[in-house]
Each structure stands twice: as C-alpha cells, then as structure tokens.
Design a protein around this motif. Structure first.
Motif, PDB file in Angstrom:
ATOM      1  N   GLY A  29     -15.642 -79.520  40.077  1.00 25.96           N
ATOM      2  CA  GLY A  29     -15.587 -78.362  39.190  1.00 25.96           C
ATOM      3  C   GLY A  29     -15.684 -77.011  39.862  1.00 25.96           C
ATOM      4  N   ASP A  30     -15.653 -76.961  41.179  1.00 26.02           N
ATOM      5  CA  ASP A  30     -15.712 -75.686  41.894  1.00 26.02           C
ATOM      6  C   ASP A  30     -14.277 -75.221  42.179  1.00 26.02           C
ATOM      7  OD1 ASP A  30     -16.275 -73.452  43.396  1.00 26.02           O
ATOM      8  OD2 ASP A  30     -17.747 -74.454  44.692  1.00 26.02           O
ATOM      9  N   THR A  31     -13.648 -74.731  41.140  1.00 21.95           N
ATOM     10  CA  THR A  31     -12.228 -74.386  41.203  1.00 21.95           C
ATOM     11  C   THR A  31     -11.951 -73.222  42.136  1.00 21.95           C
ATOM     12  OG1 THR A  31     -12.083 -75.176  38.928  1.00 21.95           O
ATOM     13  CG2 THR A  31     -10.184 -73.998  39.776  1.00 21.95           C
ATOM     14  N   ILE A  32     -12.852 -72.259  42.178  1.00 26.12           N
ATOM     15  CA  ILE A  32     -12.641 -71.102  43.065  1.00 26.12           C
ATOM     16  C   ILE A  32     -12.651 -71.549  44.524  1.00 26.12           C
ATOM     17  CG2 ILE A  32     -13.640 -68.924  43.869  1.00 26.12           C
ATOM     18  CD1 ILE A  32     -14.506 -68.449  40.926  1.00 26.12           C
ATOM     19  N   ALA A  33     -13.617 -72.372  44.897  1.00 29.64           N
ATOM     20  CA  ALA A  33     -13.660 -72.883  46.271  1.00 29.64           C
ATOM     21  C   ALA A  33     -12.426 -73.726  46.565  1.00 29.64           C
ATOM     22  CB  ALA A  33     -14.934 -73.693  46.505  1.00 29.64           C
ATOM     23  N   ALA A  34     -11.997 -74.518  45.584  1.00 35.40           N
ATOM     24  CA  ALA A  34     -10.785 -75.331  45.755  1.00 35.40           C
ATOM     25  C   ALA A  34      -9.589 -74.428  46.011  1.00 35.40           C
ATOM     26  CB  ALA A  34     -10.545 -76.202  44.527  1.00 35.40           C
ATOM     27  N   CYS A  35      -9.452 -73.392  45.218  1.00 30.05           N
ATOM     28  CA  CYS A  35      -8.319 -72.479  45.381  1.00 30.05           C
ATOM     29  C   CYS A  35      -8.367 -71.798  46.751  1.00 30.05           C
ATOM     30  CB  CYS A  35      -8.315 -71.443  44.259  1.00 30.05           C
ATOM     31  SG  CYS A  35      -6.718 -70.633  44.044  1.00 30.05           S
ATOM     32  N   ASN A  36      -9.557 -71.401  47.195  1.00 29.90           N
ATOM     33  CA  ASN A  36      -9.686 -70.791  48.526  1.00 29.90           C
ATOM     34  C   ASN A  36      -9.232 -71.753  49.616  1.00 29.90           C
ATOM     35  OD1 ASN A  36     -10.653 -68.382  47.478  1.00 29.90           O
ATOM     36  ND2 ASN A  36     -12.794 -68.982  47.695  1.00 29.90           N
ATOM     37  N   ASP A  37      -9.678 -73.008  49.527  1.00 25.26           N
ATOM     38  CA  ASP A  37      -9.264 -73.992  50.534  1.00 25.26           C
ATOM     39  C   ASP A  37      -7.766 -74.282  50.445  1.00 25.26           C
ATOM     40  OD1 ASP A  37     -11.707 -74.220  51.750  1.00 25.26           O
ATOM     41  OD2 ASP A  37     -12.068 -76.297  51.147  1.00 25.26           O
ATOM     42  N   LEU A  38      -7.242 -74.327  49.247  1.00 23.34           N
ATOM     43  CA  LEU A  38      -5.801 -74.579  49.095  1.00 23.34           C
ATOM     44  C   LEU A  38      -4.985 -73.389  49.591  1.00 23.34           C
ATOM     45  CD1 LEU A  38      -5.984 -76.476  45.736  1.00 23.34           C
ATOM     46  CD2 LEU A  38      -5.089 -77.401  47.891  1.00 23.34           C
ATOM     47  N   ASN A  39      -5.500 -72.180  49.423  1.00 23.41           N
ATOM     48  CA  ASN A  39      -4.833 -71.012  50.008  1.00 23.41           C
ATOM     49  C   ASN A  39      -4.737 -71.171  51.524  1.00 23.41           C
ATOM     50  OD1 ASN A  39      -4.361 -69.618  47.620  1.00 23.41           O
ATOM     51  ND2 ASN A  39      -6.293 -68.498  47.735  1.00 23.41           N
ATOM     52  N   LYS A  40      -5.834 -71.614  52.135  1.00 21.19           N
ATOM     53  CA  LYS A  40      -5.845 -71.804  53.593  1.00 21.19           C
ATOM     54  C   LYS A  40      -4.902 -72.937  53.987  1.00 21.19           C
ATOM     55  CE  LYS A  40      -7.390 -70.816  57.684  1.00 21.19           C
ATOM     56  NZ  LYS A  40      -7.058 -69.553  58.336  1.00 21.19           N
ATOM     57  N   ALA A  41      -4.900 -74.037  53.224  1.00 19.58           N
ATOM     58  CA  ALA A  41      -3.994 -75.151  53.517  1.00 19.58           C
ATOM     59  C   ALA A  41      -2.545 -74.683  53.430  1.00 19.58           C
ATOM     60  CB  ALA A  41      -4.250 -76.309  52.553  1.00 19.58           C
ATOM     61  N   CYS A  42      -2.231 -73.873  52.413  1.00 22.08           N
ATOM     62  CA  CYS A  42      -0.860 -73.362  52.268  1.00 22.08           C
ATOM     63  C   CYS A  42      -0.502 -72.386  53.382  1.00 22.08           C
ATOM     64  CB  CYS A  42      -0.686 -72.701  50.902  1.00 22.08           C
ATOM     65  SG  CYS A  42      -0.640 -73.867  49.524  1.00 22.08           S
ATOM     66  N   GLU A  43      -1.465 -71.626  53.826  1.00 27.14           N
ATOM     67  CA  GLU A  43      -1.240 -70.705  54.948  1.00 27.14           C
ATOM     68  C   GLU A  43      -0.923 -71.492  56.220  1.00 27.14           C
ATOM     69  OE1 GLU A  43      -4.211 -68.132  57.725  1.00 27.14           O
ATOM     70  OE2 GLU A  43      -4.388 -67.781  55.565  1.00 27.14           O
ATOM     71  N   LEU A  44      -1.670 -72.563  56.456  1.00 30.06           N
ATOM     72  CA  LEU A  44      -1.477 -73.365  57.667  1.00 30.06           C
ATOM     73  C   LEU A  44      -0.260 -74.278  57.581  1.00 30.06           C
ATOM     74  CD1 LEU A  44      -5.219 -74.297  58.270  1.00 30.06           C
ATOM     75  CD2 LEU A  44      -3.805 -72.774  59.686  1.00 30.06           C
ATOM     76  N   GLN A  45       0.089 -74.710  56.367  1.00 32.47           N
ATOM     77  CA  GLN A  45       1.221 -75.624  56.160  1.00 32.47           C
ATOM     78  C   GLN A  45       2.084 -75.084  55.013  1.00 32.47           C
ATOM     79  OE1 GLN A  45      -1.358 -78.978  55.361  1.00 32.47           O
ATOM     80  NE2 GLN A  45      -0.863 -79.901  57.324  1.00 32.47           N
ATOM     81  N   PRO A  46       2.810 -73.995  55.265  1.00 32.35           N
ATOM     82  CA  PRO A  46       3.531 -73.332  54.172  1.00 32.35           C
ATOM     83  C   PRO A  46       4.670 -74.159  53.567  1.00 32.35           C
ATOM     84  CG  PRO A  46       4.083 -72.349  56.293  1.00 32.35           C
ATOM     85  CD  PRO A  46       2.970 -73.320  56.543  1.00 32.35           C
ATOM     86  N   ASP A  47       5.111 -75.176  54.247  1.00 31.28           N
ATOM     87  CA  ASP A  47       6.211 -75.993  53.734  1.00 31.28           C
ATOM     88  C   ASP A  47       5.743 -77.345  53.188  1.00 31.28           C
ATOM     89  OD1 ASP A  47       8.029 -74.010  54.378  1.00 31.28           O
ATOM     90  OD2 ASP A  47       8.351 -74.789  56.387  1.00 31.28           O
ATOM     91  N   ASP A  48       4.485 -77.439  52.810  1.00 32.30           N
ATOM     92  CA  ASP A  48       3.933 -78.676  52.273  1.00 32.30           C
ATOM     93  C   ASP A  48       3.908 -78.599  50.748  1.00 32.30           C
ATOM     94  OD1 ASP A  48       2.118 -80.700  51.299  1.00 32.30           O
ATOM     95  OD2 ASP A  48       1.386 -80.913  53.347  1.00 32.30           O
ATOM     96  N   SER A  49       4.769 -79.375  50.112  1.00 32.23           N
ATOM     97  CA  SER A  49       4.882 -79.327  48.654  1.00 32.23           C
ATOM     98  C   SER A  49       3.609 -79.793  47.953  1.00 32.23           C
ATOM     99  CB  SER A  49       6.086 -80.152  48.184  1.00 32.23           C
ATOM    100  OG  SER A  49       5.938 -81.516  48.537  1.00 32.23           O
ATOM    101  N   VAL A  50       2.876 -80.708  48.559  1.00 34.90           N
ATOM    102  CA  VAL A  50       1.660 -81.225  47.921  1.00 34.90           C
ATOM    103  C   VAL A  50       0.564 -80.153  47.882  1.00 34.90           C
ATOM    104  CG1 VAL A  50      -0.128 -83.002  48.037  1.00 34.90           C
ATOM    105  CG2 VAL A  50       2.236 -83.602  48.501  1.00 34.90           C
ATOM    106  N   ASN A  51       0.431 -79.384  48.951  1.00 40.42           N
ATOM    107  CA  ASN A  51      -0.535 -78.286  48.938  1.00 40.42           C
ATOM    108  C   ASN A  51      -0.216 -77.312  47.804  1.00 40.42           C
ATOM    109  OD1 ASN A  51      -1.947 -79.216  51.188  1.00 40.42           O
ATOM    110  ND2 ASN A  51      -0.833 -77.915  52.620  1.00 40.42           N
TER     111      ASN A  51
END
Length: 156
Positions: A29-51
């Motif tokens: 239920g920590d959606t803000i932390a999830a979004c922060n981590d997913l932002n970082k995952a997308c930054e590191l892997q910008p072409d990953d559709s699952v991220n």
C-alpha cells in the motif's frame, strides 16, 4: 523488502531491483514509494514495457489517470517492437485490460494459453491478475478475467 533495498545499495544501476521493490511497495500500500522506485526503474530501463505498465498502475492508484494512460500507451508501443515470445501475449493482455479493453485482453490470454508450455507460468499470470484485482477492486472486469483465466487451467 530489505533484500531488495540491499540489492539496490549494491547495484544501484540495476532497474530490476527497483522494479521488484516497487512491486512490494504496491502490495503493502505504499504507492508513493512504489511510484518513486518505478520512476527509477524506467529511468534505468526506458525501453522496458513492464516497468511502464506497473508505473501506470501506481500512477492510477495515485489518481493521475493521464500519466497512467501515457505510460500504458508507451508500453503498448514498445510491446509492438518486442519479440512475440510466450510472455508477449500476457503483457499485451494486461495492458489491454488496464486500458479498459477486457475483450482484447481475453483474446491475448487465449492466445497465450495456446502457446504456453509451462502451466506454472500461466498460474503466475492468474496471480498477476489477482494482484490487479486487489489494487483495483472497483474494476470488476479484472476479477472476471482472472476467474475466467483460472478456469481455463487444469487442476493441479
């Protein structure tokens, strides 16, 4: 959670570690932390559709439907460039479902059922849908598709 945090500390350039920790944050239920981590995952892997798919989930949970739809649109574009392996149809199905098209999602899951050789993988897909149904209980189409997919799989 601590294992992924430690992995991030040891390998801060590995987007997968951020992705998996974000999934745990979503479950707790920590959606803000999830979004922060997913932002970082997308930054590191910008072409990953699952991220992008899961960042869209987090953004929808935070009430940013426009950002969610933008991520899902980009994920759909990236998916069109990916090799159509066993997982392609399940990713396409989840995207279609999240974008409000359960009919197309069912078509993709039907195609996945015809191509998957490992039933454990399909059971994992049911678990993914169960997670989405818990995150979005108001979207009955997710639960209905989850129940349908589970019914397609043999017992055991």
């Amino acid at each position: 959670m601590t294992d992924f945090s430690k992995a991030i500390e040891l390998q801060p350039e590995d987007g997968d570690n951020f992705f998996w920790r974000a999934r745990i944050y979503l479950e707790t239920g920590d959606t803000i932390a999830a979004c922060n981590d997913l932002n970082k995952a997308c930054e590191l892997q910008p072409d990953d559709s699952v991220n992008l798919l899961w960042r869209g989930v987090a953004q929808r949970l935070l009430g940013d439907e426009e950002a969610a739809q933008s991520d899902w649109q980009r994920a759909a574009e990236l998916l069109q460039t990916e090799e159509q392996d066993d997982h392609w149809h399940t990713k396409a199905a989840r995207l279609a479902l999240l974008q409000g098209d359960p009919k197309t999602a069912r078509v993709h899951y039907t195609q996945a059922l015809q191509t998957y050789t490992n039933l454990a993988d399909m059971r994992t897909q049911v678990e993914h849908l169960q997670r989405l149904a818990r995150l979005f209980p108001e979207h009955t189409a997710i639960r209905e598709l989850c129940d349908w997919l589970a019914a397609q799989l043999p017992e055991g």
